[in-house]
Write a protein that holds these residues in place. Structure first.
Motif, PDB file in Angstrom:
ATOM      1  N   UNK A   1      26.762  65.849  16.251  1.00  0.00           N
ATOM      2  CA  UNK A   1      26.206  66.670  17.324  1.00  0.00           C
ATOM      3  C   UNK A   1      25.954  65.827  18.578  1.00  0.00           C
ATOM      4  N   UNK A   2      25.490  64.606  18.386  1.00  0.00           N
ATOM      5  CA  UNK A   2      25.259  63.725  19.526  1.00  0.00           C
ATOM      6  C   UNK A   2      26.578  63.351  20.203  1.00  0.00           C
ATOM      7  N   UNK A   3      27.583  63.055  19.414  1.00  0.00           N
ATOM      8  CA  UNK A   3      28.891  62.720  19.990  1.00  0.00           C
ATOM      9  C   UNK A   3      29.470  63.902  20.755  1.00  0.00           C
ATOM     10  N   UNK A   4      29.301  65.090  20.187  1.00  0.00           N
ATOM     11  CA  UNK A   4      29.815  66.288  20.836  1.00  0.00           C
ATOM     12  C   UNK A   4      29.118  66.523  22.170  1.00  0.00           C
ATOM     13  N   UNK A   5      27.830  66.266  22.219  1.00  0.00           N
ATOM     14  CA  UNK A   5      27.079  66.431  23.462  1.00  0.00           C
ATOM     15  C   UNK A   5      27.550  65.417  24.510  1.00  0.00           C
ATOM     16  N   UNK A   6      27.794  64.179  24.072  1.00  0.00           N
ATOM     17  CA  UNK A   6      28.229  63.153  25.017  1.00  0.00           C
ATOM     18  C   UNK A   6      29.636  63.419  25.532  1.00  0.00           C
ATOM     19  N   UNK A   7      30.438  64.129  24.756  1.00  0.00           N
ATOM     20  CA  UNK A   7      31.819  64.413  25.164  1.00  0.00           C
ATOM     21  C   UNK A   7      31.894  65.392  26.334  1.00  0.00           C
ATOM     22  N   UNK A   8      30.834  66.159  26.580  1.00  0.00           N
ATOM     23  CA  UNK A   8      30.879  67.185  27.617  1.00  0.00           C
ATOM     24  C   UNK A   8      31.134  66.596  28.999  1.00  0.00           C
ATOM     25  N   UNK A   9      30.618  65.409  29.243  1.00  0.00           N
ATOM     26  CA  UNK A   9      30.778  64.792  30.560  1.00  0.00           C
ATOM     27  C   UNK A   9      31.580  63.496  30.499  1.00  0.00           C
ATOM     28  N   UNK A  10      32.349  63.323  29.422  1.00  0.00           N
ATOM     29  CA  UNK A  10      33.099  62.080  29.236  1.00  0.00           C
ATOM     30  C   UNK A  10      34.359  62.079  30.096  1.00  0.00           C
TER      31      UNK A  10
ATOM     32  N   UNK B   1      37.049  65.035  21.496  1.00  0.00           N
ATOM     33  CA  UNK B   1      36.758  66.069  22.493  1.00  0.00           C
ATOM     34  C   UNK B   1      36.465  65.430  23.838  1.00  0.00           C
ATOM     35  N   UNK B   2      36.715  66.204  24.903  1.00  0.00           N
ATOM     36  CA  UNK B   2      36.440  65.773  26.275  1.00  0.00           C
ATOM     37  C   UNK B   2      36.224  67.010  27.116  1.00  0.00           C
ATOM     38  N   UNK B   3      35.127  67.042  27.851  1.00  0.00           N
ATOM     39  CA  UNK B   3      34.829  68.200  28.685  1.00  0.00           C
ATOM     40  C   UNK B   3      35.430  68.081  30.067  1.00  0.00           C
ATOM     41  N   UNK B   4      35.869  69.206  30.614  1.00  0.00           N
ATOM     42  CA  UNK B   4      36.316  69.270  32.008  1.00  0.00           C
ATOM     43  C   UNK B   4      35.649  70.474  32.652  1.00  0.00           C
ATOM     44  N   UNK B   5      35.699  70.539  33.965  1.00  0.00           N
ATOM     45  CA  UNK B   5      35.184  71.693  34.692  1.00  0.00           C
ATOM     46  C   UNK B   5      36.346  72.379  35.381  1.00  0.00           C
TER      47      UNK B   5
END
Length: 787
Positions: free
Chosen positions: A275-284, A332-336
């Motif tokens: 869960x922590x890794x997933x949260x950090x991936x949002x702005x990676x 995972x990696x987040x984009x906007x």
């Protein structure tokens, strides 16, 4: 260059041709407007190509619970479907798709498949696959169909369709809920090449599941077709209504599950670290590993007891798919995207590395960004790429993709770019047909063709000069050359198409590229294409809606193009038959006399004249001088004062502009063009001048509008042209380049010298990376730096 040198007046050269328009030998005018080929506009679909004021579409919402049996490779599920009738019609029954029945024992799909033993040969793999498909029972076992209270409903199964009879007809504006319980056996994708199933890994005795078409799904009811309940035979894919989904997937406790939509219960199924890794991936800025390869490898070697239930929710989607395995690495990696956060993710076994860890999620993100630029902004919360044995298959927010390196981690360039391309293609399907929701059961090209075109644009923006397989006009030439008996028009039902890949993917993608680059230009095309995507996002477009929108938003009449490329099988072959060269006479006797004298002196005497000079001792006139008269001494090239006076008088009748043209350096070339292939297309003409410079002009296809088969074109140039070439950049898919140049130029070709048994599919695939690894260290470019 064989050129006729003729002196002529401008007035004669530019005289208009008068006569009746000539069409093709078949009597069909290729510029005739599409009439009966397109449906009549109405209040649901307008003549502009936009949805009408009374456009409607149905809605289907799902609540699904499904369990995966990892020991038996089987599925058991139940669902509640809430169907809303937004049509103006009363519906006494509903049609539900049972696409998994393509693998049923009594499947008409396999019963109607054709095949042959080619040259007395059949591989063990082909035989095994045929037998596996015949013996496997993978169709739905429907346990119950009930109303909201649990009371049984009458239903009838017809192969891949199930009719559910309603106790009370569903009136406009009403909704009905009903339940279905089912089960089926999951197929082995390495034996039965279908869109979903499992892959077994004998090394660690684990399974990887890619699950789609796993639940009974509502068919589309629309103003265009009524119920789209055409049977699923294998090619015509899925036509589905939009709705909201809530899906609970029960899988072995140590499995990682990825699916359409967003995970609703991460606290129950993910560890604190995940869960922590997933949260950090949002702005990676680069992909973050949620499940590492070490963790996945550890899970492979042991079996946790029990199960976990993963719950996902998705809004306004047309379908749902999922994947499950204890082998999954997850990054995972987040984009906007236009202010909307999108989580780009990949699930893959260690067998996919290093390719998948390096490229997959980056390619997902690139695809979402590029398609959004060319169509509409991506508005879903996730986009997922899953690696398995399927070559490529698409669903909302998730897709299944192939492309596996060798066991030593090396791979060929073809494997690398093939993997990147399939990920782009399948992620791109989120736009066509998952958002712009065309009828795949009827028209494969409306999703595959449009998507392959956008794939080409995305590939070229991934890497300069990317080796795209489809999109460039030159790459469709071999198909366009094939005999017409082996082709069908693009506008052919999905199940009846010949040469499926070329017809439904390559040809429409190429057609759109030609429209963008050569016919319309990028500005007009891009605006019209985006307009189509905007108009029909989350709706059900038909071909006419696309054709009409492209014209409506660009003011370009394209009926000739749709008729030729989409409704026909003719090919582009424009021949430059000949060139005539003209220069206007200056009328100045001094100038013209010198020119004609130069031409006379440059002309060699004929063979007869050369031999007569020695063989004939005398002629009659030489023997008798009294036979001579005025004309024996008269030279027509001698300029007299009277000649010069007439010229000066002539000049007084001309304007200064006309005098300048008369005395200027003006060259006129009459080009004879013939439409050999039958497909009317623009004429892209390159001219090379005697100073070495070149110029290219694109003559619109309308040059053929009064004669579809043969025209002449007058080119006026202040510079002397030494050669003409049609389509020098191969941008119109011209199938015969040997007749494109004047003077004629040889067309380069090649032939292969080969040793028997080492050509075609038998030749080993080039893998320079593997060869480099076998090279001695001192010769390798990637050897470690001693510093």
């Amino acid at each position: 260059m064989r050129i006729s040198l003729l002196a002529a007046g401008l007035g004669l050269l530019l005289a208009p041709a008068i006569g009746r328009a000539q069409t093709t030998n078949s009597g069909t005018d290729k510029f005739e407007q599409l009439g009966t080929e397109l449906p009549t506009p109405n209040e649901y679909r307008t003549a502009s190509g936009a949805p009408g004021p009374r456009y409607w579409q149905q809605r289907a919402d799902y609540n699904i619970r499904v369990s995966l049996d990892d020991a038996k490779q089987a599925i058991t599920g139940s669902e509640t479907i809430t169907y809303t009738n937004l049509s103006p019609d009363v519906l006494p029954y509903l049609w539900v798709q049972l696409d998994q029945n393509i693998l049923a024992k009594n499947s008409i799909t396999y019963a109607t498949q054709v095949g042959q033993v080619s040259n007395g040969r059949l591989s063990f793999q082909e035989l095994d696959n045929q037998m596996a498909a015949a013996e496997f029972d993978g169709g739905y076992k429907i346990a119950a169909v009930t109303d909201a209270s649990g009371k049984a409903l009458r239903y009838t199964i017809n192969h891949t369709m199930m009719r559910v009879d309603l106790p009370t007809a569903l009136r406009p504006g009403q909704k009905v809920s009903f339940g279905v319980k089912w089960s089926y056996n999951i197929s082995d994708q390495l034996k039965i090449n279908e869109r979903s199933g499992y892959e077994y890994f004998p090394e660690d005795k684990n399974y990887l599941y890619e699950m789609a078409q796993f639940y009974p799904r509502m068919a589309v009811y629309s103003d265009a077709t009524g119920w789209q309940n055409k049977q699923f035979l294998g090619n015509g894919e899925f036509t589905l209504p939009f709705g909201d989904y809530r899906v609970s997937i029960t899988a072995p406790a140590d499995h990682v599950v990825g699916a359409t939509g967003t995970l609703q219960n991460p606290d129950q199924v993910l560890t604190s670290a995940q869960r922590q890794r997933l949260a950090s991936a949002k702005n990676a800025k680069k992909p973050v590993l949620i499940v590492t390869q070490a963790e996945a490898t550890q899970a492979e070697g042991k079996r946790a007891s029990g199960t976990k239930t993963w719950t996902f929710a998705a809004k306004n989607v047309r379908d749902f798919a999922w994947a499950s395995s204890r082998k999954f690495i997850w990054d995972a990696m987040g984009i906007s995207q236009n202010g909307v956060p999108v989580m780009c993710m990949s699930y893959y076994p260690k067998e996919g590395n290093p390719l998948w860890g390096q490229y997959s999620t980056e390619v997902v993100a690139h695809t979402i960004k590029t398609y959004s630029k060319h169509t509409i902004p991506y508005a879903y919360p996730v986009a997922i790429s899953v690696h398995g044995p399927v070559g490529g298959m698409e669903y909302p927010m998730i897709c299944f993709n192939g492309g596996r390196p060798e066991k030593d981690g090396t791979y060929s360039a073809d494997r690398k770019y093939g993997m990147i391309s399939v990920i782009i293609h399948e992620v791109g399907h989120n736009f066509f047909p998952m958002i712009v929701n065309s009828d795949e059961r009827q028209w494969t090209w409306m999703d595959e063709g449009l998507n392959t075109f956008c794939q080409y644009l995305t590939e070229q923006e991934w890497e300069r000069n990317y080796p795209s397989r489809r999109g460039e006009p030159r790459d469709i030439v071999a198909y366009m050359r094939t005999d017409k008996s082996l082709q069908t028009p693009i506008m052919t039902n999905s199940e009846s198409v010949l040469q499926f890949g070329n017809n439904a993917y390559g040809k429409p993608a190429t057609a759109l590229n030609i429209l963008r680059e050569t016919v319309m230009g990028r500005e007009l095309f891009d605006y019209a294409f985006k307009t189509y995507a905007q108009r029909w996002a989350y709706k059900h477009p038909q071909p006419a809606d696309f054709f009409r929108t492209m014209e409506d938003a660009s003011a370009v009449d394209l009926d000739w193009f749709w008729r030729g490329w989409f409704y026909g099988t003719e090919r582009c072959d424009i021949s430059l038959e000949g060139v005539k060269y003209f220069r206007p006479s200056s009328k100045n006797p001094s100038v013209e006399s010198k020119r004609m004298l130069t031409e006379r002196q440059a002309q060699l005497p004929s063979l007869s004249a050369q031999r007569n000079a020695t063989d004939l001792k005398t002629t009659a006139v030489e023997d008798k001088p009294e036979l001579k008269d005025f004309y024996n001494s008269y030279d027509p090239l001698t300029v007299t004062d009277a000649d010069q006076q007439r010229y000066n008088q002539y000049l007084t009748t001309l304007s200064p502009e006309q005098q300048q043209r008369l005395n200027g350096n003006l060259n006129l070339y009459e080009l004879s063009l013939r439409n050999v292939g039958g497909l009317v297309m623009p004429v892209v003409l390159q001219m090379t001048y005697d100073d070495g410079s070149t110029d290219t002009q694109t003559i619109p296809a309308e040059i053929w509008r009064k004669n579809n088969e043969q025209v002449t074109k007058l080119i006026i140039s202040p510079k002397n042209v030494v050669s003409f070439v049609i389509d020098p950049l191969q941008q119109t898919a011209d199938t015969d380049l040997s007749n494109n140049a004047y003077p004629r130029q040889p067309v380069a070709s090649r032939f292969d010298l080969f040793q028997a048994g080492q050509v075609g599919n038998n030749a080993p695939q080039a893998n320079p990376m593997q060869n480099a690894k076998k090279m001695p260290l001192e010769k390798r470019e990637d050897k470690p730096n001693p510093q």
